[in-house]
Design an enzyme around this catalytic site. Structure first.
Site, PDB file in Angstrom:
ATOM      1  CD  GLU A  82      -2.114  -2.173   1.188  1.00 16.89           C
ATOM      2  OE1 GLU A  82      -1.001  -2.636   1.504  1.00 16.89           O
ATOM      3  OE2 GLU A  82      -3.110  -2.870   0.978  1.00 16.89           O
ATOM      4  CG  HIS A 151      -9.998  -6.825   8.269  1.00 16.76           C
ATOM      5  ND1 HIS A 151      -9.121  -7.400   9.154  1.00 16.76           N
ATOM      6  CD2 HIS A 151      -9.456  -7.007   7.037  1.00 16.76           C
ATOM      7  CE1 HIS A 151      -8.095  -7.916   8.486  1.00 16.76           C
ATOM      8  NE2 HIS A 151      -8.274  -7.694   7.208  1.00 16.76           N
TER       9      HIS A 151
END
Lengths: 353, 389
Positions: A82, A151
């Site tokens: 990322e 998450h």
């Protein structure tokens, strides 16, 4: 998770969108997909990169069909890095392209957050107005279902804190399409916070929404349902919950005005002020944590504006519970606001039983 | 080493009835051979340079040296605040690289960039005024030492390592737009261990980006020597499958030739990692005397034996590319220019406070900007024209 009954209720809720008789159903996923497709067709500089966006058709199928149509040059699968690929996307924006950088979920954006804030958000200012950064960071944000603590975080508060960014949190298909197109066309960096659970939900949309130049203004909230007794302000999934609550309240003779923020930065204070001046009562709703959240910001703004004097009661925030998200089903349900929690808050604020 | 002119040749030309003579071109051997990683062949060890090119490179290195000295003095006078990282000693890297860059090429680096900013088109006054935070600064004083930009130069970045994937992104745009450009992405030995550097290497390789990764190894990341920070100090090999090239960063001609080779290489093959071995005379920044972690002897030795400007000057003089008079003239012109720029940087004014809320967005949709208290709404204005509209 969303029952058909509630879905129908949500659809029948009065909305201020100009409704056309022959409405078509469009899922949020398809709305996002066609927004990206249309903008890629319109502007050669637009491309999309992220994990699984190409050959997998998108982890959540938002980019389905795009790789087949546009190929390797413009739809790019990245390794699981990322920080690296967000940096590459920002660099490409520095040099004049219009990247759409997908984070598989915004939880992973924390790996890249330096590039979002220090490289994207601040560069236009630091360069005294020369290097603007026309990038869109998009992906699912907030709680999904059963994915536990790492998450499930909502990043609305973190990103909307920073000047230099625009932050959008759409709710339905009309929002998704119009705002994503606006974000892609925008010359500044935009953080576009989607919601996984809404991807599959279909909403009726007018022909206007289906038009390839349908763009919504960033920074303008939408009144989903007018009312006169209380204002409920929410963003993303919480709008759905608020509409459910409004229906329940209507049955008790309480008419709630539900405002869908659409954007977190700019935050449409004017619409909120106008509504509260009418209803004199305010409840904010979000799935994120309470401390320093969106509701906190709205409360502060009311306090600092003459609208404060229109309040007949203090503002209440309905938020997620201030704890990491648990996995067990009943605990997860107890961690996020339901319709009944909003109804409860409204009753407290109105001082009714 | 500086006397290594056994294979240098020059073309002599009589001029002005024999009173002056100079060469129009000379050929040199690089001071130290290149080291190659996963490359069958490397840059030429023989470099030709014309008189004009040589004088230009000398002038540029000298300008950077002088402007950095001035920056250091301004900092000591407390007219420059915050961070100030000087490039003194490393001039040959920037000047040599710029000499091989073409119009369509781009460069991005970290915060030791006053020299690069000047080479990429900003006047000495524009650089010094940015350091003093005045309106004549290239970012109107809003960026300061670490945030200077100009055409094809993307800063000036304060977060160690972040510029590396950004540079790969600029290279990505060059390839996407098919404009024949490359991007030079510079970082130091201190930044070389950042994870995002390897992430950038990886994607640049997979996507064959025209990106030249350059580690300016000056031996120290702040106060930590390369040996103490890096398990592998052969920075030109750290790209693993990416080919690499070690260059003597104190030899402006080696840097020039090495960069020419690299530009040619990346346009055909994808990324390369260069390590330019260099040295900084000052501390990490103006807050660092630079002597607690290294010896004064070490610094002195480099100054006396390997200074990039002195050594290049001697080469020019030996081969007749330049005369003492030429050098004196350039030195004096540079001094004048830097002195004038310094005076301007001191006397200029700051932008008005109203510009605090100028250019936060290129398209502001927020209305007024929230000020210090709720009753003080500030106006968002736009002054410059954004380049990526």
């Amino acid at each position: 998770m969303l029952s058909t009954v509630v879905r129908n209720l949500a659809r029948r809720s009065f909305s201020t969108t100009p409704q056309v008789a022959a409405a078509k159903n469009l899922t949020v996923r398809d709305a996002l997909n066609s927004a990206i497709d249309e903008e890629m067709e319109r502007d050669e500089r637009v491309f999309i990169l992220g994990e699984e966006v190409a050959q997998y058709d998108g982890a959540y199928k938002v980019s389905r069909g795009l790789w087949k149509k546009y190929g390797d040059k413009r739809v790019i699968d990245t390794p699981i890095t990322e920080m690296g690929f967000a940096g590459i996307a920002v660099g490409a924006a520095f040099a004049g392209l219009r990247p759409i950088c997908e984070f598989m979920t915004f939880n992973f954006s924390m790996q890249a957050i330096d590039q979002v804030i220090n490289s994207a958000a601040k560069t236009f200012y630091m360069s005294a107005g020369t290097v603007n950064v026309p990038i869109v960071f998009r992906g699912p944000n907030g709680a999904a279902s059963g994915v536990a603590a790492q998450h499930s975080q909502c990043f609305g508060a973190w990103y909307s804190h920073c000047p230099g960014l625009k932050v959008i949190s759409p709710y339905d298909s009309e929002d998704a399409k119009g705002l994503l197109k606006a974000a892609i066309r925008d010359p500044d960096p935009v953080v576009f916070l989607e919601n996984e659970l809404l991807y599959g939900v279909a909403y009726p949309v007018s022909d206007q929404v289906l038009d390839k130049d349908f763009v919504l203004p960033i920074g303008k909230a939408k009144i989903m349902r007018p009312g006169k007794h209380v204002t409920i302000v929410a963003h993303s999934k919480a709008v759905e919950t608020s509409l459910e609550a409004a229906n329940e309240l209507a049955g008790k003779g309480i008419e709630a005005e539900v405002i869908n923020l659409r954007s977190l930065r700019p935050l449409d204070s004017e619409t909120i002020f106008k509504s509260v001046q009418k209803t004199h009562h305010l409840v904010t709703v979000e799935q994120g944590w309470p401390q320093s959240g969106i509701g906190s910001e709205i409360c502060a703004r009311i306090m600092e504006h003459e609208t404060f004097f229109h309040l007949d009661a203090p503002v209440w925030r309905v938020t997620g519970v201030d704890a990491p998200m648990p996995y067990a089903k009943t605990l997860e349900a107890a961690a996020l606001p339901q319709g009944k929690d909003i109804v409860h808050a409204v009753k407290q604020v109105l001082g009714v039983k | 080493m500086m006397q290594n002119i056994s294979r240098n040749t020059s073309k002599l030309l009589w001029r002005n009835a024999g009173i002056k003579n100079y060469a129009t071109e000379a050929t040199f051997e690089v001071n130290r051979p290149y080291k190659l990683h996963r490359l069958d062949s490397g840059p030429s060890t023989t470099v030709s340079v014309t008189r004009d090119e040589a004088l230009d490179m000398y002038r540029k290195m000298q300008s950077i040296r002088r402007l950095e000295t001035s920056a250091g003095n301004l900092y000591k006078e407390k007219i420059v605040r915050g961070f100030c990282h000087l490039y003194s000693g490393q001039e040959a890297v920037a000047v040599g690289m710029k000499a091989s860059m073409r119009e369509q090429d781009n460069i991005i680096s970290a915060y030791r960039v006053h020299g690069w900013t000047h080479l990429m088109g900003v006047s000495v006054a524009g650089v010094l005024s940015e350091l003093t935070g005045k309106k004549g600064g290239c970012a109107r004083g809003k960026g300061g030492s670490m945030h200077m930009y100009s055409k094809n130069f993307y800063g000036g970045n304060g977060i160690v390592g972040a510029q590396v994937p950004l540079g790969a992104g600029v290279a990505f745009a060059c390839k996407y737009k098919n404009n024949g450009g490359v991007c030079l992405s510079l970082y130091g030995d201190g930044a070389s261990n950042q994870g995002q550097v390897f992430e950038a290497y990886n994607m640049a390789y997979l996507w064959k980006l025209p990106c030249i990764f350059i580690c300016e190894n000056n031996g120290y990341g702040m106060g930590t020597s390369a040996e103490r920070s890096s398990s592998n100090t052969e920075y030109y090999k750290r790209g693993d499958v990416l080919p690499g090239l070690w260059i003597d960063g104190m030899d402006v001609l080696a840097v020039k030739e090495g960069t020419r080779f690299a530009i040619d290489y990346v346009l055909k093959n994808g990324p390369i990692v260069i390590e330019a071995a260099t040295y900084r005379y000052s501390g990490h920044s103006m807050s660092d005397p630079g002597t607690s972690y290294r010896s004064r002897d070490e610094i002195q030795e480099v100054r006396q034996k390997r200074d990039p400007i002195t050594s290049f000057k001697e080469r020019m003089l030996e081969t007749g590319l330049a005369t003492e008079a030429d050098i004196k003239k350039i030195d004096s012109e540079v001094k004048k220019e830097v002195d004038a720029a310094t005076a301007l940087a001191k006397s200029d004014t700051e932008i008005p406070v109203s510009e605090l809320t100028c250019d936060i967005y290129s398209m502001n949709q927020e209305g007024d900007v929230h000020g210090l208290t709720p009753d003080k709404k500030l106006k968002h204005t736009t002054l410059k024209t954004a380049v990526n509209l």
